[in-house]
Scaffold this motif. Sequence first.
Motif, PDB file in Angstrom:
ATOM      1  N   VAL A  44      71.410  79.970  92.981  1.00 52.10           N
ATOM      2  CA  VAL A  44      72.392  79.629  91.963  1.00 52.10           C
ATOM      3  C   VAL A  44      73.139  78.393  92.432  1.00 52.10           C
ATOM      4  O   VAL A  44      73.721  78.376  93.507  1.00 52.10           O
ATOM      5  CB  VAL A  44      73.388  80.785  91.736  1.00 52.10           C
ATOM      6  N   VAL A  45      73.066  77.356  91.627  1.00 47.42           N
ATOM      7  CA  VAL A  45      73.764  76.122  91.952  1.00 47.42           C
ATOM      8  C   VAL A  45      75.099  76.139  91.219  1.00 47.42           C
ATOM      9  O   VAL A  45      75.145  76.210  90.000  1.00 47.42           O
ATOM     10  CB  VAL A  45      72.941  74.892  91.519  1.00 47.42           C
ATOM     11  N   VAL A  46      76.170  76.123  91.985  1.00 50.42           N
ATOM     12  CA  VAL A  46      77.500  76.117  91.383  1.00 50.42           C
ATOM     13  C   VAL A  46      77.840  74.680  91.018  1.00 50.42           C
ATOM     14  O   VAL A  46      77.770  73.783  91.842  1.00 50.42           O
ATOM     15  CB  VAL A  46      78.557  76.698  92.352  1.00 50.42           C
ATOM     16  N   VAL A  47      78.192  74.489  89.764  1.00 52.64           N
ATOM     17  CA  VAL A  47      78.479  73.145  89.281  1.00 52.64           C
ATOM     18  C   VAL A  47      79.948  72.802  89.520  1.00 52.64           C
ATOM     19  O   VAL A  47      80.807  73.659  89.512  1.00 52.64           O
ATOM     20  CB  VAL A  47      78.146  73.005  87.782  1.00 52.64           C
ATOM     21  N   ASP A  48      80.189  71.529  89.731  1.00 49.22           N
ATOM     22  CA  ASP A  48      81.548  71.033  89.894  1.00 49.22           C
ATOM     23  C   ASP A  48      81.987  70.479  88.550  1.00 49.22           C
ATOM     24  O   ASP A  48      81.714  69.332  88.209  1.00 49.22           O
ATOM     25  CB  ASP A  48      81.582  69.951  90.982  1.00 49.22           C
ATOM     26  N   GLU A 108      74.495  83.098  83.449  1.00 52.73           N
ATOM     27  CA  GLU A 108      74.722  83.069  84.898  1.00 52.73           C
ATOM     28  C   GLU A 108      76.151  82.603  85.187  1.00 52.73           C
ATOM     29  O   GLU A 108      76.386  81.419  85.433  1.00 52.73           O
ATOM     30  CB  GLU A 108      73.700  82.141  85.555  1.00 52.73           C
ATOM     31  N   PRO A 109      77.124  83.533  85.172  1.00 58.29           N
ATOM     32  CA  PRO A 109      78.521  83.140  85.401  1.00 58.29           C
ATOM     33  C   PRO A 109      78.753  82.493  86.766  1.00 58.29           C
ATOM     34  O   PRO A 109      79.617  81.630  86.905  1.00 58.29           O
ATOM     35  CB  PRO A 109      79.312  84.430  85.272  1.00 58.29           C
ATOM     36  N   ARG A 110      77.970  82.887  87.777  1.00 61.07           N
ATOM     37  CA  ARG A 110      78.176  82.319  89.118  1.00 61.07           C
ATOM     38  C   ARG A 110      77.949  80.815  89.142  1.00 61.07           C
ATOM     39  O   ARG A 110      78.538  80.107  89.948  1.00 61.07           O
ATOM     40  CB  ARG A 110      77.259  83.001  90.133  1.00 61.07           C
ATOM     41  N   LEU A 114      82.419  81.542  88.123  1.00 65.42           N
ATOM     42  CA  LEU A 114      83.141  82.628  87.468  1.00 65.42           C
ATOM     43  C   LEU A 114      82.789  83.938  88.158  1.00 65.42           C
ATOM     44  O   LEU A 114      81.678  84.109  88.654  1.00 65.42           O
ATOM     45  CB  LEU A 114      82.754  82.718  85.991  1.00 65.42           C
ATOM     46  N   ARG A 115      83.736  84.853  88.141  1.00 65.83           N
ATOM     47  CA  ARG A 115      83.474  86.155  88.762  1.00 65.83           C
ATOM     48  C   ARG A 115      82.543  86.979  87.874  1.00 65.83           C
ATOM     49  O   ARG A 115      82.395  86.705  86.689  1.00 65.83           O
ATOM     50  CB  ARG A 115      84.784  86.899  89.007  1.00 65.83           C
ATOM     51  N   VAL A 116      81.942  87.988  88.458  1.00 68.75           N
ATOM     52  CA  VAL A 116      81.078  88.888  87.702  1.00 68.75           C
ATOM     53  C   VAL A 116      81.964  89.661  86.729  1.00 68.75           C
ATOM     54  O   VAL A 116      83.015  90.165  87.126  1.00 68.75           O
ATOM     55  CB  VAL A 116      80.331  89.856  88.650  1.00 68.75           C
ATOM     56  N   PRO A 117      81.583  89.745  85.459  1.00 66.93           N
ATOM     57  CA  PRO A 117      82.451  90.440  84.503  1.00 66.93           C
ATOM     58  C   PRO A 117      82.510  91.938  84.782  1.00 66.93           C
ATOM     59  O   PRO A 117      81.513  92.542  85.177  1.00 66.93           O
ATOM     60  CB  PRO A 117      81.797  90.166  83.150  1.00 66.93           C
ATOM     61  N   PRO A 118      83.691  92.542  84.594  1.00 67.33           N
ATOM     62  CA  PRO A 118      83.781  93.996  84.780  1.00 67.33           C
ATOM     63  C   PRO A 118      82.975  94.721  83.703  1.00 67.33           C
ATOM     64  O   PRO A 118      82.588  94.118  82.691  1.00 67.33           O
ATOM     65  CB  PRO A 118      85.282  94.291  84.642  1.00 67.33           C
ATOM     66  N   ALA A 119      82.751  95.998  83.909  1.00 68.27           N
ATOM     67  CA  ALA A 119      81.997  96.796  82.940  1.00 68.27           C
ATOM     68  C   ALA A 119      82.679  96.729  81.573  1.00 68.27           C
ATOM     69  O   ALA A 119      83.895  96.836  81.468  1.00 68.27           O
ATOM     70  CB  ALA A 119      81.907  98.242  83.410  1.00 68.27           C
ATOM     71  N   GLY A 120      81.889  96.508  80.533  1.00 68.19           N
ATOM     72  CA  GLY A 120      82.415  96.452  79.176  1.00 68.19           C
ATOM     73  C   GLY A 120      82.889  95.071  78.750  1.00 68.19           C
ATOM     74  O   GLY A 120      83.411  94.909  77.650  1.00 68.19           O
TER      75      GLY A 120
END
Length: 148
Positions: A44-48, A108-110, A114-120
């Motif tokens: 996963v390449v995190v963009v700036d 791909e939020p990463r 971005l953090r992994v979304p919580p359940a729901g």
Amino acid sequence: MILEIVIAGARQAGMAAMLLASSVASSQPVSAAPVQVSRPAPRVVVVDRTRPGWWRGRPEFTVYAGPRRGYYFAPGYGYYLPPRGVYGRVWVVGVTLPPPMRRYVVVEPRAYALRVPPAGYRWYYAGDRIVLAAIATGIILESVPGGW
């Protein structure tokens, strides 16, 4: 008489096959450990997003040709016409994201730090922002400026 010959021939063929299988099995080494295939971890390449033009060259932006009045752009989805009365709206916490806009999910939020979304909950593209909203109700829990 013909039936007896067929049965006898089948018995001989079966015995020959069993002898062949046992000789092949005995000539091959026995491996006790199962074979494990190692696969590289997904990259996963995190963009700036603070760098101007950061999106250039990324595959999900191949159809992007700059802003289009009255349309939003969602990476990987393309341009889309938002529901009436929604274009230009600022998406803030507590506002409900309309159901038609909940089709544009951030896969791909990463990649956007971005953090992994919580359940729901899911991350959605909403104009020039990315919002974290409830899947069932669409109520926005978090809004990130500079979206894509």
